[in-house]
Design an enzyme around this catalytic site. Structure first.
Site, mmCIF file in Angstrom:
data_model
loop_
_atom_site.group_PDB
_atom_site.id
_atom_site.type_symbol
_atom_site.label_atom_id
_atom_site.label_comp_id
_atom_site.label_asym_id
_atom_site.label_seq_id
_atom_site.Cartn_x
_atom_site.Cartn_y
_atom_site.Cartn_z
ATOM 1 N N PHE A 1 43.011 -66.556 -19.285
ATOM 2 C CA PHE A 1 43.548 -65.430 -20.059
ATOM 3 C C PHE A 1 44.036 -65.872 -21.435
ATOM 4 O O PHE A 1 43.767 -65.217 -22.436
ATOM 5 C CB PHE A 1 44.679 -64.751 -19.285
ATOM 6 C CG PHE A 1 44.211 -63.978 -18.097
ATOM 7 C CD1 PHE A 1 43.527 -62.779 -18.247
ATOM 8 C CD2 PHE A 1 44.435 -64.441 -16.813
ATOM 9 C CE1 PHE A 1 43.083 -62.059 -17.160
ATOM 10 C CE2 PHE A 1 44.004 -63.729 -15.711
ATOM 11 C CZ PHE A 1 43.319 -62.534 -15.879
ATOM 12 N N GLU B 1 49.107 -61.318 -0.284
ATOM 13 C CA GLU B 1 47.846 -60.588 -0.370
ATOM 14 C C GLU B 1 46.826 -61.110 0.631
ATOM 15 O O GLU B 1 46.103 -60.326 1.278
ATOM 16 C CB GLU B 1 47.312 -60.666 -1.805
ATOM 17 C CG GLU B 1 48.144 -59.834 -2.767
ATOM 18 C CD GLU B 1 47.900 -60.157 -4.245
ATOM 19 O OE1 GLU B 1 48.287 -59.341 -5.099
ATOM 20 O OE2 GLU B 1 47.326 -61.229 -4.536
ATOM 21 N N ALA C 1 49.485 -63.478 -15.827
ATOM 22 C CA ALA C 1 48.415 -63.353 -16.814
ATOM 23 C C ALA C 1 48.907 -62.828 -18.157
ATOM 24 O O ALA C 1 48.448 -63.270 -19.214
ATOM 25 C CB ALA C 1 47.317 -62.439 -16.255
#
Length: 449
Positions: A13, A174, A318
């Site tokens: 990024f 997650e 990010a």
């Protein structure tokens, strides 16, 4: 007068957004990256759990940055920085060392996984930092269900149906949620001998709550959702050993599991140590470089460090890298235009988000707390917006419809080579890489290493 030379290290990024900002700068820009793709890391876990294909989260750098006449893209690793000569030292896939001169340098090499001094754990518990990792984890997960189907011994079958995840940050949460969804929903009815209701997901961390970077109410909400999914959450739990058959916890307790995933922490890459030694810059405990308010290395205004490599007391997300990359590029643009930027780098916090399962996520945006389906819808929108490439946005949305509204996981390919290749390559020297294929082919396709 020679053309100003800007070298950008890393196409994550920070590096990507710096390079984009430098598009019309009167300078020669060289981007150096060890892979041919830019990785949208927040969705990497969906590659690992069969929702998305790797191409949807990893568009080719040359395609993303095409049409930039002042840009030269080079494949390789930056191994060192020669500060006196103003050159970066690179190592290519051909084993050759090359030197690339710079007048301005932006280092955005990201972070690497940390096993907290226990690097041997990596052989048995892969992390999730790149495409190779995601493909290995995906193969290990789906391979585990297949091996459970073949197992005759109930204890052996349970080891295959147990998944140990170390680390209760966003990646760990997650992964735990998605493996639970696989067992309870997506794969339901597809196995006749393995009882998937016996699938056990153990999520463990030494911290006192899941998602410790989020506000406490959202950590509580995430824990409740994980509990609904029957995830066994072990907090204040320190892992002291990882081997082929399981995990050992401080105090001697064992979690017998053939599939282990490491999501416990990150550290600065080796390049940070090299750069700090070359410049005399101080580092923090994690090895990140302490930078000036304008993101430059102390005493070296020509060198910028952005993102996870910089010690700024900011979260490793990010947005920090994106904004830092843009800022560094703007400073260089200002210098070249004779209008130097004097304002220090300031981070605009757009919040944190993490998904737990289908229709459930948590979002921390300023003072606004969202959880459940509202958090999930917000998570979908934000990630779709920042995903690189129109085609990737469309195909990702289609895969989400199939996986979240339906039961399908379209990316379920699992190969023995993906499971074993990383460890095989690790044990080979650079000169022996050509032997990797034959070594992998000879590995047994049973119990993972």
């Amino acid at each position: 007068m020679t053309e100003h030379r800007v070298v950008v290290v890393g196409a994550g990024f920070g590096g990507l957004f710096a390079t984009k900002t430098l598009r019309r700068v009167p300078a020669k820009v060289t981007l150096i990256n060890p892979t041919t793709y830019h990785l949208f890391e927040p969705l990497l876990y969906q590659v690992a759990t069969g929702i998305l294909a790797e191409g949807e989260v990893a568009p080719p750098i040359r395609e993303v940055l095409k049409g930039r006449g002042n840009l030269d893209i080079r494949l390789g690793w930056v191994t060192d920085v020669d500060v006196a000569a103003r050159e970066v030292v690179t190592s290519g896939f051909d084993g050759r060392e090359r030197r690339v001169p710079y007048d301005s340098l932006i280092v955005a090499a990201g972070a690497q996984n940390s096993y907290f001094g226990n690097d041997g754990f990596a052989e048995h518990a892969p992390s999730l930092k790149n495409i190779d990792d995601a493909l290995e984890v995906r193969s290990r997960i789906f391979h585990a269900f297949e091996m459970a189907e073949l197992a005759d011994d109930p204890a052996e079958q349970q080891r295959w149906l147990t998944f140990a995840i170390v680390g209760a940050g966003p990646t760990g949460v997650e992964m735990a949620g998605q493996i639970a969804e696989l067992a309870q929903r997506s794969l339901k009815g597809q196995y006749h001998h393995a009882d998937l209701t016996r699938t056990r997901i153990v999520l463990m961390d030494a911290v006192d709550r899941v998602l410790p970077a989020f506000d406490r109410p959202l950590s509580v909400a995430a824990l409740k959702e994980l509990t609904k999914l029957h995830v066994d959450v072990r907090l204040a739990t320190r892992v002291i050993d990882v081997d082929a058959e399981g995990v050992t916890i401080a105090g001697g307790e064992r979690v017998e599991a053939y599939t282990k995933i490491w999501a416990a922490g990150v550290a600065a890459p080796t390049l940070a140590t090299r750069l700090a030694a070359a410049t005399g810059a101080p580092t923090d405990r994690a090895g990140r470089i302490v930078v000036e308010p304008d993101l430059t290395v102390p005493g070296h205004p020509e060198i910028f460090v952005v993102g996870d490599m910089a010690a700024q007391n900011l979260p490793g997300v990010a947005q920090v890298a994106m904004q830092g990359g843009r800022y560094a590029a703007q400073v260089i643009k200002g210098r070249l235009a004779g209008k130097p930027v004097t304002a220090p780098f300031t981070y605009f916090d757009k919040g944190n988000m993490a998904t737990i399962s289908r229709f459930s996520a948590v979002a921390n945006v300023g003072k606004l707390h969202l959880s459940g389906i509202l958090g999930w819808l917000g998570w979908l929108g934000v990630h779709l917006f920042y995903l690189i490439g129109f085609k990737n946005k469309v195909t990702t949305l289609m895969h989400w419809v199939v996986s979240f509204l339906g039961r399908g996981r379209s990316e379920r390919i699992a190969t023995t080579q993906q499971i074993h290749a990383r460890n095989a390559l690790h044990h080979l020297s650079t000169d022996d890489h050509h032997r990797a294929v034959s070594v992998v082919q000879q590995l047994q396709d049973g119990r993972p290493q």
